[in-house]
Scaffold this motif. Structure first.
Motif, PDB file in Angstrom:
ATOM      1  N   PRO A   1     -10.896  28.026 125.454  1.00  0.00           N
ATOM      2  CA  PRO A   1      -9.333  28.575 124.715  1.00  0.00           C
ATOM      3  C   PRO A   1     -10.334  28.551 123.553  1.00  0.00           C
ATOM      4  O   PRO A   1     -11.551  26.905 122.781  1.00  0.00           O
TER       5      PRO A   1
ATOM      6  N   GLU B   1      -4.379  24.035 120.619  1.00  0.00           N
ATOM      7  CA  GLU B   1      -3.083  24.726 120.480  1.00  0.00           C
ATOM      8  C   GLU B   1      -2.117  23.507 120.697  1.00  0.00           C
ATOM      9  O   GLU B   1      -0.681  23.074 120.017  1.00  0.00           O
TER      10      GLU B   1
ATOM     11  N   GLN C   1      -1.788  23.089 126.806  1.00  0.00           N
ATOM     12  CA  GLN C   1      -2.434  24.378 126.651  1.00  0.00           C
ATOM     13  C   GLN C   1      -4.060  23.626 127.189  1.00  0.00           C
ATOM     14  O   GLN C   1      -4.659  24.029 128.301  1.00  0.00           O
TER      15      GLN C   1
ATOM     16  N   VAL D   1      -4.996  24.781 131.202  1.00  0.00           N
ATOM     17  CA  VAL D   1      -7.080  25.269 130.861  1.00  0.00           C
ATOM     18  C   VAL D   1      -8.599  24.615 131.308  1.00  0.00           C
ATOM     19  O   VAL D   1      -9.195  25.021 131.934  1.00  0.00           O
TER      20      VAL D   1
ATOM     21  N   GLY E   1     -13.308  24.322 123.369  1.00  0.00           N
ATOM     22  CA  GLY E   1     -12.094  24.713 122.794  1.00  0.00           C
ATOM     23  C   GLY E   1     -12.424  24.396 120.850  1.00  0.00           C
ATOM     24  O   GLY E   1     -12.558  23.304 120.415  1.00  0.00           O
TER      25      GLY E   1
ATOM     26  N   GLU F   1     -14.974  32.273 126.120  1.00  0.00           N
ATOM     27  CA  GLU F   1     -13.042  32.213 126.136  1.00  0.00           C
ATOM     28  C   GLU F   1     -12.032  32.434 127.054  1.00  0.00           C
ATOM     29  O   GLU F   1     -12.343  33.386 127.908  1.00  0.00           O
TER      30      GLU F   1
ATOM     31  N   HIS G   1      -7.309  31.269 128.173  1.00  0.00           N
ATOM     32  CA  HIS G   1      -6.745  30.965 127.703  1.00  0.00           C
ATOM     33  C   HIS G   1      -5.835  31.535 128.143  1.00  0.00           C
ATOM     34  O   HIS G   1      -5.599  32.096 129.176  1.00  0.00           O
TER      35      HIS G   1
ATOM     36  N   PRO H   1      -3.406  34.100 127.092  1.00  0.00           N
ATOM     37  CA  PRO H   1      -3.888  35.498 125.755  1.00  0.00           C
ATOM     38  C   PRO H   1      -3.130  36.279 125.487  1.00  0.00           C
ATOM     39  O   PRO H   1      -3.439  36.694 123.777  1.00  0.00           O
TER      40      PRO H   1
ATOM     41  N   ALA I   1      -1.681  33.408 122.694  1.00  0.00           N
ATOM     42  CA  ALA I   1      -3.428  32.628 122.065  1.00  0.00           C
ATOM     43  C   ALA I   1      -2.770  32.988 120.321  1.00  0.00           C
ATOM     44  O   ALA I   1      -2.936  34.157 119.799  1.00  0.00           O
TER      45      ALA I   1
ATOM     46  N   GLY J   1      -6.952  36.100 121.295  1.00  0.00           N
ATOM     47  CA  GLY J   1      -6.292  36.332 122.603  1.00  0.00           C
ATOM     48  C   GLY J   1      -7.395  37.515 123.137  1.00  0.00           C
ATOM     49  O   GLY J   1      -6.787  37.770 124.152  1.00  0.00           O
TER      50      GLY J   1
ATOM     51  N   SER K   1      -9.603  36.995 125.117  1.00  0.00           N
ATOM     52  CA  SER K   1      -9.605  36.036 125.520  1.00  0.00           C
ATOM     53  C   SER K   1      -9.848  35.976 127.865  1.00  0.00           C
ATOM     54  O   SER K   1      -9.175  37.315 127.403  1.00  0.00           O
TER      55      SER K   1
ATOM     56  N   ASN L   1      -7.847  35.732 130.925  1.00  0.00           N
ATOM     57  CA  ASN L   1      -6.588  34.078 131.512  1.00  0.00           C
ATOM     58  C   ASN L   1      -7.475  33.369 132.984  1.00  0.00           C
ATOM     59  O   ASN L   1      -8.928  34.107 133.388  1.00  0.00           O
TER      60      ASN L   1
END
Length: 337
Positions: A101, A105, A109, A113, A127, A297, A299, A302, A305, A309, A312, A314
């Motif tokens: 990501p 966060e 998460q 990921v 990250g 990237e 996430h 997304p 995010a 996002g 990014s 998925n």
């Protein structure tokens, strides 16, 4: 200036030559190639006469390097640099994917990921713990807590971690980080670059939004002049008048940099366009043009995010892309790390 030695020089004579160069107030970089040994002279060599070095019977030829960057120059180091990160190779015919990501966060998460990108074939986990944002009101990252969560994800998956540094004063927090990223906005933070030159960490150096390739190489030179030669260059798009994409990817930077320097060159397709559906075609172009890897990237959600996002992928999209990347990399005769 570089001194190309004759085949199989006597070790004693090489040591004597290195000692003489050091007495001149210069640093040296010795590179053993397939057929020749090269001694690179780092520092102000403008006053030196190349022919004087031919008096040493182990010296075959002497070449001046006209470019300002010396240590990063392929003339100084003809063979590609290969960087080992926890047993994972970057450069030298290996294609490496870094994924994760934009920003860290939460623990859930990161672990989710990290597991997903590892299962799909990524070699390193990215990250952002510290996030440089245009607006002071945007999410700035979790800072030290973010690094802790990255390290927790590393424990679970075994993936080495890559995260961005913004301030020289936070360097101690990166003690257990595998690769330190220098973002586009800090490419010319020269005090930071000098400090990283004394680090033993590989550095992932991104090109600035409006910087030339020579300026990127000079930033690498700042790090290398301190003794750290483990640098990966990253083209992530530059700012132009075009508004259809977040940045304009300078795809030509890859072959040019590969010709000018021995350092590995990556492309960041996520930041280059800022649009998730463009990540796939840009990734294909990166492989075709000879890049050593990608930073992508990913996430787990997304749409929710806290940062970037829109660019990014998925996990499902990333998995599909990685299958295609593997096929294309193998077709190009490279190995997916």
């Amino acid at each position: 200036m570089v001194l190309i030695l004759k085949n199989n020089p006597e070790v004693k004579k090489v040591d004597e030559l290195l000692e003489k160069i050091t007495e001149m107030g210069l640093k040296t970089q010795v590179v053993g190639g397939a057929s020749h040994t090269i001694i690179g002279l780092i520092g102000d060599t403008s006053h030196l006469i190349p022919e004087d070095f031919l008096h040493y019977d182990i010296v075959d030829t002497v070449q001046r390097i006209s470019e300002s960057y010396k240590a990063a120059n392929r003339k100084m180091h003809p063979d590609d640099t290969i960087i080992d990160i926890g047993g994972r190779k970057i450069g030298g015919g290996t294609f490496t994917v870094i994924a994760g990501p934009c920003s860290v966060e939460s623990e859930e998460q990161m672990k989710e990921v990290a597991a997903d990108v590892k299962a799909s074939g990524a070699s390193l986990l990215r990250g952002g713990a510290f996030k440089p944002r245009t607006s002071p009101y945007a999410f700035q990252g979790l800072h030290g807590e973010g690094i802790r969560l990255l390290l927790e994800a590393k424990k679970v998956t075994g993936l080495p971690i890559v995260t961005e540094i913004m301030d020289i004063n936070t360097l101690d927090l990166f003690a257990d980080v595998d690769v330190i990223q220098v973002g586009a906005r800090n490419m010319q933070n020269f005090e930071l670059l000098k400090a990283l030159g004394h680090s033993d960490k590989p550095i992932f150096l991104k090109r600035g939004l409006a910087n030339t390739m020579d300026e990127l190489l000079m930033s690498a030179e700042y790090i290398m002049s301190g003794g750290n030669n483990n640098i990966v260059l990253c083209e992530r798009g530059i700012r132009t008048f075009e508004t259809k994409t977040r940045n304009t990817l300078d795809i030509s930077a890859v072959p040019i940099l590969k010709k000018l320097t021995h350092l590995p060159v990556f492309i960041d397709p996520s930041h280059a366009a800022g649009i998730s559906w463009m990540v796939e075609p840009i990734s294909k172009a990166a492989i075709a043009i000879g890049a050593d890897g990608l930073m992508i990237e990913v996430h787990n959600n997304p749409k929710k995010a806290l940062c970037d996002g829109a660019q990014s992928l998925n996990p499902e999209q990333f998995d599909t892309l990685m299958k295609d990347i593997k096929r294309r990399v193998e077709f190009e005769g490279k190995t997916l790390a």
